[in-house]
Scaffold this active site. Structure first.
Site, PDB file in Angstrom:
ATOM      1  N   CYS A 181      26.085  13.220 110.943  1.00 35.70           N
ATOM      2  CA  CYS A 181      27.512  13.392 111.216  1.00 35.70           C
ATOM      3  C   CYS A 181      27.771  13.873 112.641  1.00 35.70           C
ATOM      4  CB  CYS A 181      28.169  14.349 110.237  1.00 35.70           C
ATOM      5  SG  CYS A 181      29.959  14.327 110.510  1.00 35.70           S
ATOM      6  N   CYS A 219      33.933   9.506 109.861  1.00 39.25           N
ATOM      7  CA  CYS A 219      33.773  10.908 110.239  1.00 39.25           C
ATOM      8  C   CYS A 219      35.138  11.586 110.148  1.00 39.25           C
ATOM      9  CB  CYS A 219      33.231  10.972 111.672  1.00 39.25           C
ATOM     10  SG  CYS A 219      32.694  12.606 112.127  1.00 39.25           S
TER      11      CYS A 219
END
Length: 417
Positions: A163, A343
């Site tokens: 991430c 994201c």
């Protein structure tokens, strides 16, 4: 030394491994499936950002591994040690072997804490925190709560990492906490990233620059954390200038949130399945191994150049399952994975910018008519309730839900710049 055989063997019981096992079971009720995973706890890692930000608990982000695996799947509670693809076998740390007809490799990433000198000795104390481990994530919230003024540093190592937005998400949550307490002006907040910009996709990088400016955060690009002295509250960075020359600089801090360098697990790097860079060497669209046709890989440990996120795994799982069934039935594998990743960037304690993109930085939103750069409270609801529900009750259980993500949804907003 004993040996067991299973038709489909999965290495790694995180988001990817459990989802593949349960998804395959729904597609085929009779195939023998084995899952190698040593951990008894399973973590919803996307929740770690908001645990560190004080908006979620570690308990909410944790379940028992045994409760997630379909009872007909054989859970091999062990570490995989070596691969013998020519013999269709995996050797476990105990020395036992498991043979297979088809193999799925998805052990996730390795956190290389030791690549930052002094970090291991001070992590979890001296206001040195990290959201990247279940052992340290709650300490982040402690640091943010207790600090009343001073310098707060947030770091991001060289890519790839899990991430890519997480190192800055916690920074915005901390800044918003300080603002809501009325003490933001008592802080100097700085972001040190080894990357050359705020985000890998320019469309979102531009929007994030505005978020940074709103909080008065100072950005330091091409700056990589290499050493930390917790007691002296000093962080040392290696900074690269425009000519590619490196020099070291030291910064004092009141608190520091560290994102550790990350790489493929060592047992993958040393295996015949890895490419030169150490990643499981798979075709970027079929997720089939480039050398061994009965092996597939997905999730964070593969060579695919997508963002390493749970959203990417959600899209990859059905593609891997269907392609294994294609190989079993002597059909061609389908080139279906387009590199999708998502994201949800927590820009405050009640708003999120939902960044969705595919290979080559293409912006591919799931929702038409909505500007993806907007910070919206609906996505905060998604981050805290909707996405965890999707993870635990749909994806991990092997159910399929496909929301199309299309580049044409973003065209209008791309033109606006």
């Amino acid at each position: 030394m004993s040996q067991q055989h299973t038709t489909l063997l999965i290495v790694g019981g995180g988001a990817a491994g459990v989802s593949v096992a349960n998804n395959m079971r729904r597609q085929n009720s009779s195939i023998a499936i084995g899952l190698i995973e040593p951990s008894e706890k399973h973590y919803y890692q996307p929740g770690f950002t908001i645990v560190g930000g004080g908006a979620y608990t570690l308990k909410q982000a944790t379940k028992n591994e045994k409760d997630l695996i379909h009872p007909s799947v054989t859970w091999i509670k062990e570490y995989a040690e070596t691969f013998q693809p020519e013999e269709n076998s995996v050797t476990l740390r105990s020395g036992d072997k498991v043979t297979y007809d088809y193999l799925v490799v998805c052990p996730g990433l390795q956190l290389d804490w030791d690549k930052i000198s002094g970090l291991k000795e001070t992590l979890g104390k001296n206001n040195v925190c990290s959201n990247y481990s279940p052992d340290t994530v709650e300490y982040t919230w402690e640091c943010i709560q207790n600090l009343q003024s001073g310098t707060a540093l947030f770091t991001q190592p060289p890519m790839p990492i899990k991430c890519a937005g997480a190192p800055q998400k916690i920074m915005y949550l901390a800044a918003d906490r300080f603002r809501k307490k009325g003490i933001l002006d008592k802080f100097s907040i700085e972001f040190f990233t080894a990357t050359p910009s705020m985000f890998g996709v320019p469309f979102f990088a531009k929007a994030l620059t505005k978020v940074v400016a709103d909080y008065g955060i100072k950005t330091n690009f091409n700056s990589n954390l290499v050493a930390i002295d917790g007691e002296a509250k000093k962080a040392t960075f290696e900074v690269m200038d425009s000519e590619g020359k490196k020099k070291k600089t030291t910064k004092k801090f009141g608190m520091i949130h560290v994102t550790p360098p990350q790489s493929a697990p060592d047992f993958i790097k040393q295996s015949p399945l890895a490419n030169a860079a150490g990643w499981v060497d798979v075709h970027p669209k079929t997720l089939q191994h480039n050398k061994y046709p009965n092996i597939f890989g997905l999730g964070d440990a593969t060579s695919t150049p997508n963002a390493k996120t749970a959203a990417a795994v959600r899209k990859q799982v059905p593609i891997v399952v269907d392609n294994i069934l294609n190989v079993m039935n002597a059909k061609a594998v389908a080139e279906k994975y387009d590199g999708y990743g998502s994201c949800p960037l927590t820009t405050s304690l009640n708003a999120v910018m939902l960044a969705e993109f595919a290979y080559d930085g293409k912006v591919t939103p799931s929702f038409p008519f909505i500007d993806p750069r907007e910070n919206r409270s609906i996505w905060w609801w998604g981050k805290t309730f909707g996405f965890p529900f999707l993870y635990w009750h749909i994806m991990v259980k092997g159910l399929r839900i496909d929301i199309p993500h299309l580049e044409c949804y973003a065209k209008k907003f791309m033109k606006e710049g």
